[in-house]
Scaffold this motif. Structure first.
Motif, PDB file in Angstrom:
ATOM      1  N   THR A  20       0.854  -1.138  -0.011  1.00  0.00           N
ATOM      2  CA  THR A  20      -0.170  -0.020   0.063  1.00  0.00           C
ATOM      3  C   THR A  20       0.901   1.182   0.284  1.00  0.00           C
ATOM      4  O   THR A  20       1.750   1.464   0.918  1.00  0.00           O
ATOM      5  N   SER A  21       0.838   2.118  -1.084  1.00  0.00           N
ATOM      6  CA  SER A  21       1.515   3.399  -1.075  1.00  0.00           C
ATOM      7  C   SER A  21       0.768   4.759  -0.778  1.00  0.00           C
ATOM      8  O   SER A  21      -0.396   4.787  -1.376  1.00  0.00           O
ATOM      9  N   GLN A  22       1.126   5.397  -0.035  1.00  0.00           N
ATOM     10  CA  GLN A  22       0.408   6.671   0.377  1.00  0.00           C
ATOM     11  C   GLN A  22       1.416   7.630   0.268  1.00  0.00           C
ATOM     12  O   GLN A  22       2.476   7.790   0.694  1.00  0.00           O
ATOM     13  N   TYR A  23       0.923   8.916   0.044  1.00  0.00           N
ATOM     14  CA  TYR A  23       1.819  10.182   0.032  1.00  0.00           C
ATOM     15  C   TYR A  23       1.170  11.457   0.856  1.00  0.00           C
ATOM     16  O   TYR A  23       0.019  11.323   0.982  1.00  0.00           O
ATOM     17  N   LEU A  24       1.951  12.064   1.721  1.00  0.00           N
ATOM     18  CA  LEU A  24       1.571  13.051   2.615  1.00  0.00           C
ATOM     19  C   LEU A  24       1.095  14.304   1.790  1.00  0.00           C
ATOM     20  O   LEU A  24       0.055  14.880   2.044  1.00  0.00           O
ATOM     21  N   TYR A  25       1.616  14.687   0.954  1.00  0.00           N
ATOM     22  CA  TYR A  25       1.489  15.824  -0.184  1.00  0.00           C
ATOM     23  C   TYR A  25       1.509  15.411  -1.537  1.00  0.00           C
ATOM     24  O   TYR A  25       2.590  14.974  -2.000  1.00  0.00           O
ATOM     25  N   PRO A  26       0.799  16.269  -2.380  1.00  0.00           N
ATOM     26  CA  PRO A  26       0.973  15.952  -4.039  1.00  0.00           C
ATOM     27  C   PRO A  26       2.329  16.607  -4.300  1.00  0.00           C
ATOM     28  O   PRO A  26       3.131  16.014  -5.169  1.00  0.00           O
ATOM     29  N   LYS A  72      -0.428   5.363  11.578  1.00  0.00           N
ATOM     30  CA  LYS A  72      -1.529   4.717  12.094  1.00  0.00           C
ATOM     31  C   LYS A  72      -2.240   4.010  11.425  1.00  0.00           C
ATOM     32  O   LYS A  72      -2.988   2.897  11.544  1.00  0.00           O
ATOM     33  N   GLY A  73      -2.908   4.814  10.191  1.00  0.00           N
ATOM     34  CA  GLY A  73      -4.087   4.080   9.344  1.00  0.00           C
ATOM     35  C   GLY A  73      -3.402   2.996   8.822  1.00  0.00           C
ATOM     36  O   GLY A  73      -4.318   1.672   8.631  1.00  0.00           O
ATOM     37  N   MET A  74      -2.341   2.934   8.276  1.00  0.00           N
ATOM     38  CA  MET A  74      -1.698   1.678   7.595  1.00  0.00           C
ATOM     39  C   MET A  74      -1.620   0.462   8.726  1.00  0.00           C
ATOM     40  O   MET A  74      -1.911  -0.547   8.488  1.00  0.00           O
ATOM     41  N   LEU A  75      -1.422   0.784   9.952  1.00  0.00           N
ATOM     42  CA  LEU A  75      -1.144  -0.083  11.101  1.00  0.00           C
ATOM     43  C   LEU A  75      -2.561  -0.883  11.426  1.00  0.00           C
ATOM     44  O   LEU A  75      -2.660  -2.136  11.360  1.00  0.00           O
ATOM     45  N   ASP A  76      -3.250   0.071  11.413  1.00  0.00           N
ATOM     46  CA  ASP A  76      -4.460  -0.401  11.644  1.00  0.00           C
ATOM     47  C   ASP A  76      -5.264  -1.189  10.399  1.00  0.00           C
ATOM     48  O   ASP A  76      -6.179  -2.022  10.814  1.00  0.00           O
ATOM     49  N   ALA A  77      -4.911  -0.928   9.176  1.00  0.00           N
ATOM     50  CA  ALA A  77      -5.398  -1.832   8.372  1.00  0.00           C
ATOM     51  C   ALA A  77      -4.730  -3.203   8.052  1.00  0.00           C
ATOM     52  O   ALA A  77      -4.802  -4.051   7.041  1.00  0.00           O
ATOM     53  N   GLY A  78      -3.604  -3.318   8.925  1.00  0.00           N
ATOM     54  CA  GLY A  78      -2.922  -4.642   8.994  1.00  0.00           C
ATOM     55  C   GLY A  78      -1.504  -4.799   8.264  1.00  0.00           C
ATOM     56  O   GLY A  78      -0.680  -5.413   8.355  1.00  0.00           O
ATOM     57  N   VAL A  81       4.984   3.336  14.371  1.00  0.00           N
ATOM     58  CA  VAL A  81       5.351   2.040  14.182  1.00  0.00           C
ATOM     59  C   VAL A  81       5.967   1.269  15.756  1.00  0.00           C
ATOM     60  O   VAL A  81       5.625   0.235  15.936  1.00  0.00           O
ATOM     61  N   SER A  82       6.768   2.121  16.400  1.00  0.00           N
ATOM     62  CA  SER A  82       7.435   1.594  17.429  1.00  0.00           C
ATOM     63  C   SER A  82       6.391   1.302  18.461  1.00  0.00           C
ATOM     64  O   SER A  82       6.788   0.579  19.325  1.00  0.00           O
ATOM     65  N   LYS A  83       5.155   1.979  18.591  1.00  0.00           N
ATOM     66  CA  LYS A  83       4.074   1.727  19.414  1.00  0.00           C
ATOM     67  C   LYS A  83       3.346   0.120  19.158  1.00  0.00           C
ATOM     68  O   LYS A  83       2.627  -0.307  20.210  1.00  0.00           O
ATOM     69  N   LYS A  84       3.649  -0.309  18.097  1.00  0.00           N
ATOM     70  CA  LYS A  84       2.893  -1.475  17.644  1.00  0.00           C
ATOM     71  C   LYS A  84       3.624  -2.815  17.747  1.00  0.00           C
ATOM     72  O   LYS A  84       4.735  -2.924  17.033  1.00  0.00           O
ATOM     73  N   LYS A  85       3.298  -3.761  18.596  1.00  0.00           N
ATOM     74  CA  LYS A  85       4.208  -4.996  18.769  1.00  0.00           C
ATOM     75  C   LYS A  85       4.174  -5.677  17.464  1.00  0.00           C
ATOM     76  O   LYS A  85       3.301  -6.058  16.950  1.00  0.00           O
ATOM     77  N   GLY A  86       5.526  -6.124  17.174  1.00  0.00           N
ATOM     78  CA  GLY A  86       5.376  -7.040  16.004  1.00  0.00           C
ATOM     79  C   GLY A  86       5.607  -6.193  14.491  1.00  0.00           C
ATOM     80  O   GLY A  86       5.867  -6.782  13.724  1.00  0.00           O
TER      81      GLY A  86
END
Length: 343
Positions: free
Chosen positions: A195-201, A218-224, A243-248
């Motif tokens: 999944t690729s996303q950009y912050l600004y065009p 956060k959104g990416m982590l929540d999506a798996g 990312v550091s907040k998410k175990k694994g």
């Protein structure tokens, strides 16, 4: 570190040369300034302490000061700058007598090549953009090749078979990172989704907005997604923190070996690896060439074959897949694998 540079010929025109010269072969503006004041370094947004490519350039200047006694002046871009702002910054450094004058980042490409015409006896350098004048050194890197290796690591380490890419600005340079990463993932394990996303065009604030990168991560982590690679300058700090907040979950750093950055030490156990650009080596080489009275010019390419880019091993988190990384690198260097530079 072994490195052999490939030098491409500089592109210039008779018309451009005529604009730069006076009867004495030097512009009146240039002759009026004091020469040899040291290095003029113009950072992109985020500045020296961005933990990324600006900081890498700063290491090159720091090394030059330590080993050659070269003084330097630093200036930093702000968010939402115009081309005129960048031209003024480069011009002010050249007028003050700094030599070389270095623009850090592709956004300085136009301004450096334009201003260089007015100062024919000053050497200019620009990171991530080609040379268009005989007194300009373009320092470009094969970001897509290092990113390919990062993709291999991501594909080997993901447990969810879903990994993410966050780019700071959706432009040709950052697309190189995305392209290499996606190809590395897909050619290692076709079952892994990227999944690729950009912050600004287009806004370069994308390299100086950690909060935005944190939200994307956060959104990416929540999506798996359990491995996230960010090519977003200082913004990437926000991604790494999340990312550091998410175990694994794993973060992949960029430009500098971000595991070793003091400012990121509290997150280092979540930094799987980093796709490194040796901007420090390129900037140091440019400074040394000026000191040696043999200034670099033209466009020099720093690629995987020449160790101009690499994949960091700090932390030992990819030790178990090092053979896979080494094979992928060999295939690229030998020409067996052709890495795309567009998604």
């Amino acid at each position: 570190m072994r490195r052999v540079t490939k030098l491409a010929a500089a592109v210039t025109t008779t018309a451009a040369l005529a604009l730069t010269a006076t009867a004495c072969g030097e512009s009146s503006t240039e002759s009026a300034g004091k020469k040899d004041k040291g290095v003029g370094l113009a950072f992109d947004v985020g500045g020296r302490d961005d933990h990324s490519f600006n900081q890498a350039a700063a290491r090159g200047v720091d090394k030059a000061k330590k080993e050659m006694g070269v003084d330097f002046k630093e200036m930093t871009a702000s968010n939402d700058e115009t081309e005129a702002d960048r031209e003024q910054r480069i011009t002010s450094l050249a007028e003050a007598g700094y030599n070389p004058v270095v623009g850090v980042g592709f956004d300085y490409g136009k301004s450096v090549n334009k201003v260089a015409k007015k100062f024919p006896k000053t050497t200019f350098g620009v990171v991530d953009s080609p040379s268009e004048g005989k007194n300009v050194a373009g320092l470009v890197f094969a970001e897509h090749e290092a990113s390919y290796l990062a993709g291999v690591a991501a594909a080997k380490k993901t447990k969810t078979k879903e990994v993410g890419f966050i780019g700071g600005v959706n432009n040709a340079l950052i697309q190189k990172f995305e392209a290499g990463f996606k190809q590395g993932v897909e050619e290692t394990d076709s079952k892994v989704k990227v999944t690729s996303q950009y912050l600004y065009p287009t806004n370069t604030k994308g390299f100086n907005d950690p909060a935005a990168a944190k939200d994307k991560a956060k959104g990416m982590l929540d999506a798996g997604n359990d491995v996230i690679y960010s090519a977003a300058g200082q913004s990437g700090v926000g991604s790494i923190e999340e990312v550091s907040k998410k175990k694994g979950a794993w973060a992949i750093g960029v430009d500098s070996d971000q595991y070793t950055q003091p400012g990121l030490s509290k997150y280092k156990d979540a930094i799987l690896t980093s796709a490194v650009k040796n901007v420090d080596v390129a900037v140091y080489d440019l400074i040394k060439s000026v000191e040696d009275k043999k200034p670099m010019k033209g466009t020099t390419s720093f690629d995987l074959k020449e160790d101009g880019v690499s994949l960091a091993t700090s932390g030992g988190f990819i030790d178990d897949i090092q053979k896979d990384i080494d094979k992928a690198k060999k295939d690229i260097v030998d020409g067996k694998t052709k890495v795309k530079d567009t998604p």
